[in-house]
Scaffold this motif. Structure first.
Motif, PDB file in Angstrom:
ATOM      1  N   ASP A 157      -1.722  -2.653   2.162  1.00 34.12           N
ATOM      2  CA  ASP A 157      -1.314  -3.902   1.536  1.00 34.12           C
ATOM      3  C   ASP A 157       0.007  -3.689   0.785  1.00 34.12           C
ATOM      4  OD1 ASP A 157      -1.063  -6.296   0.219  1.00 34.12           O
ATOM      5  OD2 ASP A 157      -2.951  -6.163  -0.889  1.00 34.12           O
ATOM      6  N   ILE A 158       1.114  -4.082   1.408  1.00 35.09           N
ATOM      7  CA  ILE A 158       2.431  -3.956   0.778  1.00 35.09           C
ATOM      8  C   ILE A 158       2.982  -5.357   0.558  1.00 35.09           C
ATOM      9  CG2 ILE A 158       4.739  -2.949   0.890  1.00 35.09           C
ATOM     10  CD1 ILE A 158       3.729  -0.989   2.980  1.00 35.09           C
ATOM     11  N   HIS A 159       3.237  -5.708  -0.683  1.00 37.61           N
ATOM     12  CA  HIS A 159       3.796  -7.030  -0.972  1.00 37.61           C
ATOM     13  C   HIS A 159       5.232  -7.078  -0.458  1.00 37.61           C
ATOM     14  CE1 HIS A 159       5.191 -10.561  -3.106  1.00 37.61           C
ATOM     15  NE2 HIS A 159       3.921 -10.842  -3.433  1.00 37.61           N
ATOM     16  N   PRO A 160       5.644  -8.176   0.187  1.00 36.62           N
ATOM     17  CA  PRO A 160       7.004  -8.242   0.741  1.00 36.62           C
ATOM     18  C   PRO A 160       8.095  -8.212  -0.324  1.00 36.62           C
ATOM     19  CG  PRO A 160       5.924 -10.383   0.884  1.00 36.62           C
ATOM     20  CD  PRO A 160       4.868  -9.394   0.496  1.00 36.62           C
ATOM     21  N   GLY A 161       7.744  -8.456  -1.591  1.00 34.28           N
ATOM     22  CA  GLY A 161       8.744  -8.415  -2.649  1.00 34.28           C
ATOM     23  C   GLY A 161       9.024  -7.028  -3.173  1.00 34.28           C
ATOM     24  N   ALA A 162       8.216  -6.038  -2.815  1.00 34.18           N
ATOM     25  CA  ALA A 162       8.453  -4.672  -3.275  1.00 34.18           C
ATOM     26  C   ALA A 162       9.780  -4.147  -2.720  1.00 34.18           C
ATOM     27  CB  ALA A 162       7.299  -3.773  -2.842  1.00 34.18           C
ATOM     28  N   THR A 163      10.355  -3.177  -3.438  1.00 31.48           N
ATOM     29  CA  THR A 163      11.600  -2.539  -2.996  1.00 31.48           C
ATOM     30  C   THR A 163      11.289  -1.086  -2.657  1.00 31.48           C
ATOM     31  OG1 THR A 163      12.939  -3.971  -4.413  1.00 31.48           O
ATOM     32  CG2 THR A 163      13.958  -1.926  -3.649  1.00 31.48           C
ATOM     33  N   ILE A 164      11.520  -0.700  -1.398  1.00 27.46           N
ATOM     34  CA  ILE A 164      11.144   0.635  -0.918  1.00 27.46           C
ATOM     35  C   ILE A 164      12.333   1.268  -0.203  1.00 27.46           C
ATOM     36  CG2 ILE A 164       9.567   1.953   0.546  1.00 27.46           C
ATOM     37  CD1 ILE A 164       7.511  -0.268   0.191  1.00 27.46           C
ATOM     38  N   GLY A 165      12.694   2.472  -0.636  1.00 27.88           N
ATOM     39  CA  GLY A 165      13.823   3.183  -0.059  1.00 27.88           C
ATOM     40  C   GLY A 165      13.515   3.766   1.309  1.00 27.88           C
ATOM     41  N   GLU A 166      14.533   4.362   1.901  1.00 27.74           N
ATOM     42  CA  GLU A 166      14.424   4.886   3.267  1.00 27.74           C
ATOM     43  C   GLU A 166      13.612   6.171   3.321  1.00 27.74           C
ATOM     44  OE1 GLU A 166      18.532   7.471   3.626  1.00 27.74           O
ATOM     45  OE2 GLU A 166      18.630   5.317   4.006  1.00 27.74           O
ATOM     46  N   SER A 167      13.260   6.559   4.552  1.00 31.64           N
ATOM     47  CA  SER A 167      12.460   7.764   4.818  1.00 31.64           C
ATOM     48  C   SER A 167      11.141   7.722   4.044  1.00 31.64           C
ATOM     49  CB  SER A 167      13.257   9.025   4.473  1.00 31.64           C
ATOM     50  OG  SER A 167      14.427   9.114   5.254  1.00 31.64           O
ATOM     51  N   PHE A 168      10.461   6.595   4.145  1.00 30.19           N
ATOM     52  CA  PHE A 168       9.192   6.367   3.460  1.00 30.19           C
ATOM     53  C   PHE A 168       8.061   6.887   4.334  1.00 30.19           C
ATOM     54  CE2 PHE A 168       5.952   2.999   2.029  1.00 30.19           C
ATOM     55  CZ  PHE A 168       5.587   3.719   0.898  1.00 30.19           C
ATOM     56  N   PHE A 169       7.181   7.690   3.732  1.00 31.60           N
ATOM     57  CA  PHE A 169       6.104   8.347   4.475  1.00 31.60           C
ATOM     58  C   PHE A 169       4.752   7.849   3.986  1.00 31.60           C
ATOM     59  CE2 PHE A 169       2.975  11.853   4.431  1.00 31.60           C
ATOM     60  CZ  PHE A 169       2.906  12.170   5.779  1.00 31.60           C
ATOM     61  N   ILE A 170       3.978   7.280   4.894  1.00 34.84           N
ATOM     62  CA  ILE A 170       2.591   6.916   4.617  1.00 34.84           C
ATOM     63  C   ILE A 170       1.710   7.731   5.555  1.00 34.84           C
ATOM     64  CG2 ILE A 170       0.846   5.113   4.891  1.00 34.84           C
ATOM     65  CD1 ILE A 170       2.818   3.088   3.913  1.00 34.84           C
ATOM     66  N   ASP A 171       0.754   8.481   4.986  1.00 40.04           N
ATOM     67  CA  ASP A 171      -0.166   9.260   5.813  1.00 40.04           C
ATOM     68  C   ASP A 171      -1.550   8.616   5.755  1.00 40.04           C
ATOM     69  OD1 ASP A 171      -0.987  11.196   7.521  1.00 40.04           O
ATOM     70  OD2 ASP A 171      -1.165  12.778   6.030  1.00 40.04           O
ATOM     71  N   HIS A 172      -2.146   8.394   6.900  1.00 41.38           N
ATOM     72  CA  HIS A 172      -3.442   7.720   7.046  1.00 41.38           C
ATOM     73  C   HIS A 172      -3.331   6.269   6.584  1.00 41.38           C
ATOM     74  CE1 HIS A 172      -5.145  11.541   8.147  1.00 41.38           C
ATOM     75  NE2 HIS A 172      -4.750  12.072   7.002  1.00 41.38           N
ATOM     76  N   GLY A 173      -3.148   6.038   5.311  1.00 41.16           N
ATOM     77  CA  GLY A 173      -2.738   4.730   4.832  1.00 41.16           C
ATOM     78  C   GLY A 173      -3.836   3.803   4.365  1.00 41.16           C
ATOM     79  N   THR A 174      -5.049   3.924   4.896  1.00 44.80           N
ATOM     80  CA  THR A 174      -6.097   2.965   4.559  1.00 44.80           C
ATOM     81  C   THR A 174      -6.284   2.865   3.048  1.00 44.80           C
ATOM     82  OG1 THR A 174      -7.234   3.505   6.611  1.00 44.80           O
ATOM     83  CG2 THR A 174      -8.503   2.345   4.936  1.00 44.80           C
ATOM     84  N   GLY A 175      -6.284   1.639   2.533  1.00 50.90           N
ATOM     85  CA  GLY A 175      -6.539   1.427   1.117  1.00 50.90           C
ATOM     86  C   GLY A 175      -5.326   1.481   0.223  1.00 50.90           C
ATOM     87  N   ILE A 176      -4.129   1.671   0.779  1.00 48.34           N
ATOM     88  CA  ILE A 176      -2.915   1.675  -0.042  1.00 48.34           C
ATOM     89  C   ILE A 176      -2.586   0.249  -0.490  1.00 48.34           C
ATOM     90  CG2 ILE A 176      -0.389   1.916   0.095  1.00 48.34           C
ATOM     91  CD1 ILE A 176      -0.801   4.479   1.641  1.00 48.34           C
ATOM     92  N   VAL A 177      -2.234   0.108  -1.776  1.00 53.22           N
ATOM     93  CA  VAL A 177      -1.803  -1.175  -2.332  1.00 53.22           C
ATOM     94  C   VAL A 177      -0.492  -0.956  -3.078  1.00 53.22           C
ATOM     95  CG1 VAL A 177      -2.334  -3.052  -3.930  1.00 53.22           C
ATOM     96  CG2 VAL A 177      -4.174  -2.004  -2.586  1.00 53.22           C
ATOM     97  N   ILE A 178       0.542  -1.746  -2.728  1.00 54.91           N
ATOM     98  CA  ILE A 178       1.848  -1.663  -3.382  1.00 54.91           C
ATOM     99  C   ILE A 178       2.223  -3.064  -3.839  1.00 54.91           C
ATOM    100  CG2 ILE A 178       4.287  -1.074  -3.115  1.00 54.91           C
ATOM    101  CD1 ILE A 178       3.451   0.927  -0.948  1.00 54.91           C
ATOM    102  N   GLY A 179       2.371  -3.257  -5.154  1.00 53.95           N
ATOM    103  CA  GLY A 179       2.575  -4.576  -5.725  1.00 53.95           C
ATOM    104  C   GLY A 179       3.990  -5.100  -5.605  1.00 53.95           C
ATOM    105  N   GLU A 180       4.138  -6.369  -5.941  1.00 51.22           N
ATOM    106  CA  GLU A 180       5.364  -7.136  -5.709  1.00 51.22           C
ATOM    107  C   GLU A 180       6.607  -6.555  -6.358  1.00 51.22           C
ATOM    108  OE1 GLU A 180       7.101 -11.647  -6.619  1.00 51.22           O
ATOM    109  OE2 GLU A 180       5.098 -11.079  -7.282  1.00 51.22           O
ATOM    110  N   THR A 181       6.535  -6.115  -7.609  1.00 50.97           N
ATOM    111  CA  THR A 181       7.735  -5.664  -8.329  1.00 50.97           C
ATOM    112  C   THR A 181       7.867  -4.148  -8.351  1.00 50.97           C
ATOM    113  OG1 THR A 181       6.600  -5.736 -10.477  1.00 50.97           O
ATOM    114  CG2 THR A 181       7.727  -7.742  -9.754  1.00 50.97           C
ATOM    115  N   THR A 182       7.116  -3.472  -7.490  1.00 49.27           N
ATOM    116  CA  THR A 182       7.237  -2.018  -7.356  1.00 49.27           C
ATOM    117  C   THR A 182       8.634  -1.638  -6.864  1.00 49.27           C
ATOM    118  OG1 THR A 182       4.893  -1.833  -6.805  1.00 49.27           O
ATOM    119  CG2 THR A 182       6.305   0.018  -6.187  1.00 49.27           C
TER     120      THR A 182
END
Length: 270
Positions: A157-182
């Motif tokens: 669950d990644i909110h589209p308003g979050a700001t995330i830099g390049e070379s982002f690594f998610i492993d497995h991923g289930t249950g990840i939550v990233i909020g809007e102003t992250t």
């Protein structure tokens, strides 16, 4: 209340509240077609540049139609679609770096091609980056449909308003939550079950920064929870599994959750 009256109330409510909502099925079709066009092996209809150009024009028209359902302005919808596709080469370049990072840091990955074909983390990142571009273009409802679709497929669950830099690594991923102003920097690695969220806050503070800042080269292991808009995780730090944080962490540290070990008394009857 009669059934006829009840149905009339439902119809009135739907017409009042959903008049600026794009078709959900068409929205999910667009995002899957876009992902497929950019990353999946060519089909018989997309084996040359001419056919790819036709597919791109079809997707541009598709997006324009979806945006129109939100903004109800033909010119604005076309401009939004054009702006999105103008930004697409940059998004594609960034996503290639994300795929390379996943391949580099996951020893189970055999190739970047396997990452884009089979890794739910990469799919979720891709949909987030597409959605974030539209979010920045002030097209708000459509990005939410896109990221919630990715959430339903991947458990991420990644909110589209979050700001995330390049070379982002998610492993497995289930249950990840990233909020809007992250805010997440470059070369950050996140494992399953991580929450980057907000502390409880009133609605009148909803426009402020509610979610943490994660600086470059941070690793966050599974089950960690990091909360609060003033919480900053310094660069090159490692957040261990099951850690709970509501305060900032300086650069170059390791934060651990310590588990106790107690010797069993085998003389007791169960």
């Amino acid at each position: 209340m009669s059934q006829k009256t009840f149905i009339a109330q439902i119809a009135e409510w739907k017409n009042k509240n959903f008049s600026a909502i794009p078709d959900k099925e068409l929205a999910t079709l667009f995002i899957d077609d876009l992902f497929s066009l950019l990353f999946l092996p060519a089909t018989l209809r997309q084996q040359n540049q001419y056919e790819l150009e036709k597919a791109f024009e079809s997707l541009k028209s598709h997006l324009s139609t979806l945006v129109y359902e939100v903004v109800k302005d033909g010119k604005a919808a076309q401009n939004a679609s054009d702006d999105f596709f103008d930004a697409l080469p940059g998004l594609y370049h960034t996503l290639q770096k994300d795929a390379q990072a996943i391949f580099l840091y996951d020893p189970a990955a055999q190739s970047p091609e396997e990452v884009v074909l089979a890794y739910p983390g990469f799919y979720a990142i891709a949909v987030y980056r597409f959605s974030n571009q539209l979010w920045k273009q002030q097209v708000k409802m459509l990005p939410r449909l896109f990221t919630e679709y990715a959430h339903s497929k991947t458990g991420i669950d990644i909110h589209p308003g979050a700001t995330i830099g390049e070379s982002f690594f998610i492993d497995h991923g289930t249950g990840i939550v990233i909020g809007e102003t992250t805010l997440i920097g470059k070369h950050v690695k996140i494992y399953q079950g991580v929450t980057i969220g907000a502390l409880s806050t009133s609605r009148d503070k909803a426009t402020g920064k509610r979610h943490p800042t994660i600086e470059d080269n941070v690793i966050i292991y599974s089950g960690a929870t990091i909360l609060g808009g003033e919480t900053l995780i310094g660069k090159n730090s490692v957040i261990g599994g099951n850690v709970w944080l509501t305060q900032s962490v300086p650069p170059n540290v390791i934060v651990e959750h310590h588990s106790g070990i107690i010797q069993k008394d085998n003389t007791k009857q169960v």
